[in-house]
Write a protein that holds these residues in place. Structure first.
Motif, PDB file in Angstrom:
ATOM      1  N   GLN A  78     -55.290 -14.399 -54.134  1.00 27.72           N
ATOM      2  CA  GLN A  78     -56.389 -14.819 -53.268  1.00 27.72           C
ATOM      3  C   GLN A  78     -56.385 -16.335 -53.062  1.00 27.72           C
ATOM      4  N   VAL A  80     -53.285 -17.348 -50.826  1.00 28.13           N
ATOM      5  CA  VAL A  80     -53.511 -17.012 -49.415  1.00 28.13           C
ATOM      6  C   VAL A  80     -54.583 -17.921 -48.815  1.00 28.13           C
ATOM      7  N   LEU A 116     -53.273 -21.340 -47.838  1.00 33.15           N
ATOM      8  CA  LEU A 116     -52.301 -21.447 -46.739  1.00 33.15           C
ATOM      9  C   LEU A 116     -52.891 -22.166 -45.530  1.00 33.15           C
ATOM     10  N   GLY A 156     -50.359 -23.483 -50.116  1.00 27.53           N
ATOM     11  CA  GLY A 156     -50.846 -22.392 -50.946  1.00 27.53           C
ATOM     12  C   GLY A 156     -50.522 -22.618 -52.413  1.00 27.53           C
TER      13      GLY A 156
END
Length: 452
Positions: A48, A51, A54, A316
């Motif tokens: 989590q 992502v 990112l 990320g």
């Protein structure tokens, strides 16, 4: 135990994977998972966080997309071909050993000038490399020029410029990232700095990098190196034909677009706006037709896609590293027991930690927010001056940028020099730049921190 720190473990994994020539993006993802698994984040939280992080690289990716398209438009104008073929033609007229030696250093000087100006005057960053360098590969082969020297020249121009000169990308790094985060962290402890102070403080480390560059060009990689000539050199007839095909009007348009882009990015502090206006000038002037704009952006994206995705993945990875709390633990472990009587050791350890962090993240721009909040109070408590604090934070962030597998300062040179598959990213770009720039940065950064 220090060796079990998630930051140390993940960076070691990333470096090992890079040396084994595993794809950089895959390496960043695996290393991020290692950092999460060896901390308290757990599987789902790690994924989590990665992502979620990112998105932090989306602005960088957009910058690269615009700059890639701008670089393609510059190439369409013919100005880069004109330069490359003029150099090739010049060499063809002087085939003696003396003239070849002259051309060798002339080429390196031209590439250095391009690398430096790509950060400010022509803000295309690394987008110029895949356009300028490939046409010169056949010349490099004839000169038996060691491409590791070329990689060092390009990386020096890309990295040292933004560290010291507050214009273009340097303005973003120094004013919007370094000064902003140092002042934010220093507000509670009474420390404040300015753009002028940063430029003064970073001059000494940049001098160290320059000496490293001289060693690389005139000592380490001075000897001839043979490459298989898989890239054919154009004939003199082809060169003359290329030169005559370049339209003088398009060269003027290119110069106008470059100047306009430079001025606008200074006024707006946005490379996106500057690059977009530059593209409009190319379009209106007929360098490319409006219906060809899709092709321009497609080619620009192809040019910069790999690097853009690496920077997104690095964002990320940076989020996971920050979330583990390993950076705080790492700094606290090194600084435990240190006092004003151990400033020399403290400065060295902070720079060393910065090297590890930036090597893993691959971007000094992303590293500053991570370490400034920790280093600034620590520097003040240890009695470092404001200038010394700036040096420690700035150099800690820049350390590893030149020698990181995930850094655009090494990915960019490789993208141009490996056009024939004979330039390895790790051994021919990363390792040479690490040895010749990061070691001097450690030494000169420490000296600046101790005596400023």
């Amino acid at each position: 135990m220090l060796l079990l720190n998630p930051v140390i473990l993940s960076v070691v994994v990333l470096l090992v994977l890079s040396l084994l020539r595993v794809n950089v993006i895959m390496g960043l993802i695996i290393s991020a998972l290692v950092a999460g698994f060896t901390s308290d984040l757990g599987v789902s939280k790690t994924i989590q966080t990665f992502v979620g992080g990112l998105g932090g690289g989306s602005e960088v990716a957009m910058n690269y997309a615009i700059l890639g398209a701008f670089a393609v438009a510059i190439s369409r104008s013919g100005i880069t071909d004109l330069l490359a073929y003029k150099v090739i033609r010049s060499m063809g007229k002087r085939p003696t050993a003396t003239s070849m030696n002259y051309v060798k250093y002339f080429l390196l000087a031209i590439l250095l000038a391009f690398a430096i100006s790509s950060q400010n005057i022509i803000p295309v960053h690394i987008a110029f490399i895949p356009i300028i360098v490939p046409p010169l590969i056949s010349i490099f082969n004839r000169l038996k020029l060691d491409r590791r020297a070329v990689a060092c020249v390009l990386t020096f121009g890309l990295t040292s410029t933004y560290m010291w000169l507050p214009v273009g990308f340097g303005k973003i790094f120094i004013e919007s990232i370094l000064v902003k985060n140092i002042n934010l962290a220093g507000a509670a402890v009474g420390l404040h700095t300015s753009v002028k102070e940063v430029s003064v403080a970073m001059l000494i480390p940049v001098i160290g990098m320059f000496l490293g560059l001289l060693v690389a060009v005139f000592i380490s990689y001075r000897k001839p190196r043979h490459y298989a000539s898989t890239v054919e050199a154009p004939s003199m007839e082809e060169i003359d034909r290329h030169i005559t095909q370049v339209k003088p009007l398009y060269v003027i348009v290119a110069l106008l677009a470059i100047v306009t882009t430079f001025v606008l990015q200074l006024l707006t502090s946005s490379t996106i706006i500057g690059g977009l206006v530059g593209l409009l000038i190319f379009g209106v002037s007929g360098v490319f037709k409006p219906k060809e704009s899709n092709d321009i952006f497609r080619e620009g994206l192809e040019l910069m896609a790999m690097i853009g995705f690496v920077m997104i993945a690095a964002s990320g990875y940076s989020s996971v590293i920050n979330a583990t709390g390993g950076v705080d633990a790492l700094v606290n472990s090194f600084s435990h027991g240190l006092g004003v009587d151990n400033k020399g050791l403290a400065a060295f350890l902070m720079l060393l930690v910065g090297l590890f962090i930036t090597m893993g993240i691959g971007s000094s721009f992303s590293t500053v927010p991570i370490i400034a909040s920790i280093y600034v109070p620590l520097c003040v408590s240890l009695g470092f001056s404001p200038l010394a604090t700036v040096v420690i934070v700035g150099v800690s962030a820049a350390l590893g940028d030149a020698g990181s597998p995930a850094s655009d300062s090494t990915l960019g040179p490789t993208s141009g020099l490996n056009i024939d598959g004979e330039h390895d990213h790790i051994w021919d770009s990363v390792v040479p730049t690490f040895l010749h720039f990061n070691i001097p940065l450690l030494i000169f950064g420490w000296v600046a921190a101790m005596y400023l």
